[in-house]
Design a protein around this motif. Structure first.
Motif, short mmCIF file in Angstrom:
data_model
loop_
_atom_site.label_atom_id
_atom_site.label_comp_id
_atom_site.label_asym_id
_atom_site.label_seq_id
_atom_site.Cartn_x
_atom_site.Cartn_y
_atom_site.Cartn_z
N ALA A 243 17.25 6.86 52.34
CA ALA A 243 17.90 7.66 53.39
C ALA A 243 17.47 7.19 54.77
O ALA A 243 16.31 6.85 54.99
CB ALA A 243 17.56 9.14 53.19
N SER A 244 18.42 7.21 55.68
CA SER A 244 18.14 6.82 57.06
C SER A 244 17.00 7.68 57.61
O SER A 244 16.98 8.89 57.41
CB SER A 244 19.41 7.00 57.89
N GLY A 245 16.04 7.05 58.26
CA GLY A 245 14.91 7.79 58.82
C GLY A 245 13.67 7.79 57.95
O GLY A 245 12.59 8.20 58.40
N THR A 246 13.80 7.33 56.70
CA THR A 246 12.64 7.30 55.80
C THR A 246 11.57 6.34 56.35
O THR A 246 11.87 5.22 56.74
CB THR A 246 13.06 6.83 54.39
N ALA B 70 5.20 5.76 52.09
CA ALA B 70 4.11 6.33 52.87
C ALA B 70 2.82 6.43 52.05
O ALA B 70 1.72 6.43 52.61
CB ALA B 70 4.51 7.69 53.41
N GLU B 71 2.97 6.51 50.72
CA GLU B 71 1.79 6.60 49.84
C GLU B 71 1.36 5.23 49.33
O GLU B 71 0.59 5.14 48.36
CB GLU B 71 2.08 7.53 48.65
N ASP B 72 1.88 4.17 49.91
CA ASP B 72 1.50 2.80 49.57
C ASP B 72 2.03 2.30 48.23
O ASP B 72 1.59 1.27 47.74
CB ASP B 72 -0.02 2.61 49.62
N ALA B 73 2.95 3.04 47.63
CA ALA B 73 3.55 2.54 46.39
C ALA B 73 4.60 1.49 46.73
O ALA B 73 5.35 1.65 47.68
CB ALA B 73 4.20 3.69 45.62
N GLU B 74 4.62 0.42 45.93
CA GLU B 74 5.58 -0.65 46.18
C GLU B 74 6.98 -0.16 45.83
O GLU B 74 7.23 0.27 44.69
CB GLU B 74 5.21 -1.88 45.34
N ILE B 75 7.90 -0.21 46.77
CA ILE B 75 9.25 0.34 46.53
C ILE B 75 10.36 -0.65 46.83
O ILE B 75 11.54 -0.31 46.67
CB ILE B 75 9.49 1.62 47.36
N ARG C 75 20.45 -1.47 49.18
CA ARG C 75 20.22 -2.27 50.38
C ARG C 75 20.23 -1.35 51.59
O ARG C 75 21.12 -0.52 51.73
CB ARG C 75 21.31 -3.33 50.53
N VAL C 76 19.24 -1.51 52.45
CA VAL C 76 19.15 -0.66 53.64
C VAL C 76 18.82 -1.52 54.86
O VAL C 76 18.31 -2.64 54.75
CB VAL C 76 18.04 0.42 53.50
N GLY C 77 19.10 -0.96 56.02
CA GLY C 77 18.64 -1.55 57.27
C GLY C 77 17.23 -1.07 57.56
O GLY C 77 16.85 0.04 57.18
N ILE C 78 16.43 -1.91 58.19
CA ILE C 78 15.02 -1.59 58.45
C ILE C 78 14.69 -1.95 59.89
O ILE C 78 14.98 -3.07 60.34
CB ILE C 78 14.09 -2.37 57.49
N ARG C 79 14.09 -1.01 60.62
CA ARG C 79 13.55 -1.30 61.96
C ARG C 79 12.03 -1.24 61.90
O ARG C 79 11.46 -0.15 61.81
CB ARG C 79 14.05 -0.26 62.98
N PRO C 80 11.37 -2.39 61.94
CA PRO C 80 9.90 -2.37 62.01
C PRO C 80 9.44 -1.89 63.39
O PRO C 80 10.08 -2.16 64.39
CB PRO C 80 9.52 -3.84 61.80
#
Lengths: 376, 125
Positions: free
Chosen positions: A344-347, A312-317, A292-297
């Protein structure tokens, strides 16, 4: 005679107060609950961050577990160190299934009744019937569970919460985060814990159903105390990085995947005697495959629960499990699960939104720093 | 506004000549709560009556906005990008969404006038 429909919606003892305040009532976990008052979700959110918000959380399940050694008994169901709690200490823990999935998350406080230790439990509204049946059934031979149907629950949250509650019970100042004590508030016996679900300092107040409306009105009469509904409760907890059961955690997520390894007590890791211990300890040692991660759109458009996350390569993750607008941050915020390699933070991430792709970044949780009153 | 007409989905259109300005009603913004983002259509897009014209995001949820009339999008309200709350504070004015060049004025006959819409909303509460 007309029969009562099984799905009849229940009311908390504060229903009439909500209606008189102009709340918009919605069905939630079988109860008619206020989603917002006339001020609106953003104003209610901001009031809680800057002053104080009063929440009706009476729909949640409250119970007391008694027995020869209720803490030892309860440890058979959860991974937390419960026997280590001293009187008046509270802990966040998890009811687990045998696969290590999360049946519910809950608060446990060790209380004392006439010198005899017991546990005060507060569980999620949507899980309470199943939780209490589970606890009662598994601990039938060693403990007794009393469900507190006659008690309501208020949350008073925000930087002004202490000053406001201290006008009724100055001793509330002596509590620090995750401590509880009995107090008399406005003439009513209450059990008060310094806890909450907003990331702010504050209290949760368990009080008799017949006393709660009066107490709520007394608290709301203070300048700076605003009634707050479920809408802002959700945006506050999301900014605080706190999980919402049934969304961010459920029977298919483990505490380790959910970033809740801290809720697996050190002694319990060694004794490995909780449900799903083998799976959970393996994930703890080897690392989980997803986190579980935090996400900033980027931009202003919120992404919502269920949105697909790509790398970044469009693979579903992964997938978004909570998403919305964070009023304190002034932009969209979300949480979700991603492959461990992308946690990782910043990904850099991409999130699907209405047929296009929104750039987003993995962010540290909480989004808004917690403002708890910790022990010095 | 005498020439403002309403759909059952709570969109409004105000017609001046061949141009229709569209938005969502005060009732709709009140139901949605605080608007935090509006996804507007691209200028030049052709919309049939009932097509998805925009998406309104409140704190809690996303809601589709349908074109109450058909037409080509000739202008959008860029002010909503900077301040989406205009939809809440001035739903019939500064909170407008887009201007369309009407395809068929007969679309307007399918819509409610002010009085009919008021009655319609009262029936929903």
């Amino acid at each position: 005679m007309a029969s009562v429909p099984e799905t009849e919606i229940r009311r908390t003892p504060l229903y009439d107060v909500h209606v008189s305040l102009g709340a918009r009532m919605v069905p939630f976990a079988g109860y008619a609950m206020p989603v917002q008052y006339p001020a609106g979700i953003i104003a209610e959110h901001n009031a809680t961050r800057s002053a104080a918000g009063l929440f009706d959380v009476s729909h949640m399940g409250q119970a007391i577990l008694r027995g020869d050694d209720p803490a030892a008994s309860f440890e058979r169901l959860v991974p937390g160190d419960i026997t280590g709690l001293t009187t008046g200490r509270m802990r966040y823990t998890l009811l687990l299934n045998d696969a290590g999935g999360i049946r519910d998350d809950l608060m446990v406080t060790r209380i004392e009744e006439g010198g005899v230790p017991a546990l005060f439990l507060v569980v999620n509204a949507g899980c309470k019937d199943a939780d209490f049946a589970h606890i009662a059934a598994l601990l039938a031979d060693e403990a007794e569970l009393q469900i507190l149907n006659d008690s309501a629950l208020l949350a008073l949250q925000g930087p002004m919460a202490e000053a406001v509650l201290a006008t009724l019970a100055p001793e509330c100042r002596d509590l620090v985060f995750m401590q509880g004590a009995e107090m008399t508030l406005d003439g009513a016996a209450a059990y008060v814990t310094r806890s909450g679900y907003t990331g702010e300092d504050g209290f949760e107040i368990s009080v008799a159903n017949e006393a709660v409306a009066g107490l709520a009105q007394t608290l709301l009469a203070h300048d700076g105390v605003e009634p707050v509904g479920l809408g802002a409760r959700d945006s506050l907890r999301l900014e605080a990085g706190l999980c919402l059961y049934g969304h961010d955690i459920d029977e298919t997520t483990s505490p380790i995947e959910a970033g809740l390894a801290w809720a697996v007590g050190k002694r319990r890791r060694e004794s490995a005697d909780f449900p799903g211990a083998e799976t959970i300890l393996q994930q703890l040692n080897e690392g989980p495959t997803r986190k579980r991660v935090g996400i900033r759109p980027d931009g202003r458009a919120p992404v919502r629960e269920g949105a697909v996350i790509r790398d970044a390569e469009d693979a579903e993750i992964g997938i978004v499990t909570s998403g919305g607008f964070g009023p304190t941050l002034g932009g969209p915020v979300a949480m979700g699960y991603v492959n461990a390699a992308c946690a990782a933070s910043g990904t850099a991430l991409k999130i699907e939104l209405r047929g296009r792709s929104v750039p987003a970044t993995v962010a540290d949780l909480p989004f808004v720093p917690a403002n708890y009153k910790r022990a010095r | 506004m005498a020439n403002r007409k309403y759909s059952q989905d709570h969109e409004w259109v105000e017609v001046e000549g061949e141009t229709g300005m569209i938005g969502i009603s005060d009732y709709a913004q009140e139901q949605l709560g605080d608007v935090v983002f509006v996804e507007l259509p691209d200028v030049g897009k052709m919309l049939d009556r009932g097509d998805e014209a925009a998406v309104v995001e409140s704190v809690k949820a996303a809601a589709e906005v349908y074109a109450p009339v058909g037409g080509e999008v000739i202008e959008v309200n860029d002010a909503l990008n900077g301040d989406p709350s205009l939809v809440n504070t001035d739903a019939f004015g500064d909170g407008w969404f887009a201007k369309l060049r009407l395809t068929d004025p007969a679309d307007l006959d399918e819509l409610m006038d002010e009085a009919a819409y008021k009655t319609y909303c009262e029936g929903l509460d």
